[in-house]
Write a protein that holds these residues in place. Structure first.
Motif, mmCIF file in Angstrom:
data_model
loop_
_atom_site.group_PDB
_atom_site.id
_atom_site.type_symbol
_atom_site.label_atom_id
_atom_site.label_comp_id
_atom_site.label_asym_id
_atom_site.label_seq_id
_atom_site.Cartn_x
_atom_site.Cartn_y
_atom_site.Cartn_z
ATOM 1 N N HIS A 81 8.515 -26.788 -0.033
ATOM 2 C CA HIS A 81 8.587 -27.360 1.314
ATOM 3 C C HIS A 81 7.320 -28.182 1.555
ATOM 4 O O HIS A 81 6.217 -27.750 1.247
ATOM 5 N N GLY A 82 7.495 -29.323 2.080
ATOM 6 C CA GLY A 82 6.339 -30.177 2.388
ATOM 7 C C GLY A 82 6.158 -30.291 3.903
ATOM 8 O O GLY A 82 7.107 -30.523 4.647
ATOM 9 N N ILE A 83 4.956 -30.107 4.342
ATOM 10 C CA ILE A 83 4.619 -30.269 5.749
ATOM 11 C C ILE A 83 3.552 -31.355 5.814
ATOM 12 O O ILE A 83 2.475 -31.214 5.218
ATOM 13 N N SER A 84 3.902 -32.427 6.504
ATOM 14 C CA SER A 84 2.953 -33.534 6.566
ATOM 15 C C SER A 84 1.720 -33.120 7.361
ATOM 16 O O SER A 84 1.797 -32.448 8.381
ATOM 17 N N GLY A 85 0.586 -33.455 6.802
ATOM 18 C CA GLY A 85 -0.688 -33.167 7.464
ATOM 19 C C GLY A 85 -1.118 -31.714 7.316
ATOM 20 O O GLY A 85 -1.994 -31.254 8.057
#
Length: 186
Positions: free
Chosen positions: A178-182
């Motif tokens: 999962h990618g979470i920006s910032g």
């Protein structure tokens, strides 16, 4: 099987045991026939294949397919051992009033090496049955029990299947990313 028969056997017949002149030749004849090896093979093959028979070549004036006349036995000519795959049921007792109803009356012996099939009456064979099985399976086995190795085979088969399923689970296993920006700034 060898361990089971290594101590030999006893003949339970008071008239023979008390008469040394009769007893010694009887035991000598069993040694000539290599009876301990025959019985050892029968036990081994019954455990391995689910059954075996020892055909008793007794001198009683009758043929192998005739019922044994115990009162006329004059000696033992041979002892032959066959595994269950060399033995089939040729004829059963068919009279429902008979206590032997459903049991085998005549066996057909099919020697693998150098011989033609021949019938033998049930009174002239010693049966070494395999492991106990329900009647339905015994009928499918032509009257024989199961091999002692069958349960080992079943367990090994299950073990192999569990390894296959384990591999399939690992192949299908996915690691979610999962990618979470910032995220690094937070």
């Amino acid at each position: 099987a060898e361990e089971m028969v290594r101590a030999g056997f006893e003949i339970e017949n008071e008239s023979i045991e008390d008469d040394e002149e009769t007893f010694r030749p009887v035991m000598a004849r069993f040694e000539e026939l290599d009876a301990l090896k025959v019985f050892s093979d029968a036990v081994r093959w019954s455990r391995c294949y689910g059954g075996a028979v020892v055909v008793l070549g007794l001198k009683d004036g009758g043929l192998l397919e005739d019922e044994l006349n115990e009162d006329a036995i004059k000696g033992v000519e041979f002892l032959r051992v066959y595994d269950r795959w060399q033995v089939s049921r040729q004829e059963k007792y068919n009279d429902p009033q008979d206590s032997l109803y459903g049991n085998t009356r005549l066996y057909m012996i099919s020697p693998i090496i150098g011989g033609t099939p021949y019938p033998v009456h049930e009174s002239r064979v010693m049966i070494f049955d395999g492991e106990p099985v329900p009647d339905r399976i015994r009928e499918q086995n032509d009257g024989w029990g199961a091999s002692s190795l069958q349960s080992c085979y079943d367990q090994l088969k299950r073990l192999g299947m569990s390894h296959q399923w384990g591999e399939k689970l690992l192949e299908r296993a996915q690691q979610a990313v999962h990618g979470i920006s910032g995220l690094t700034d937070i």
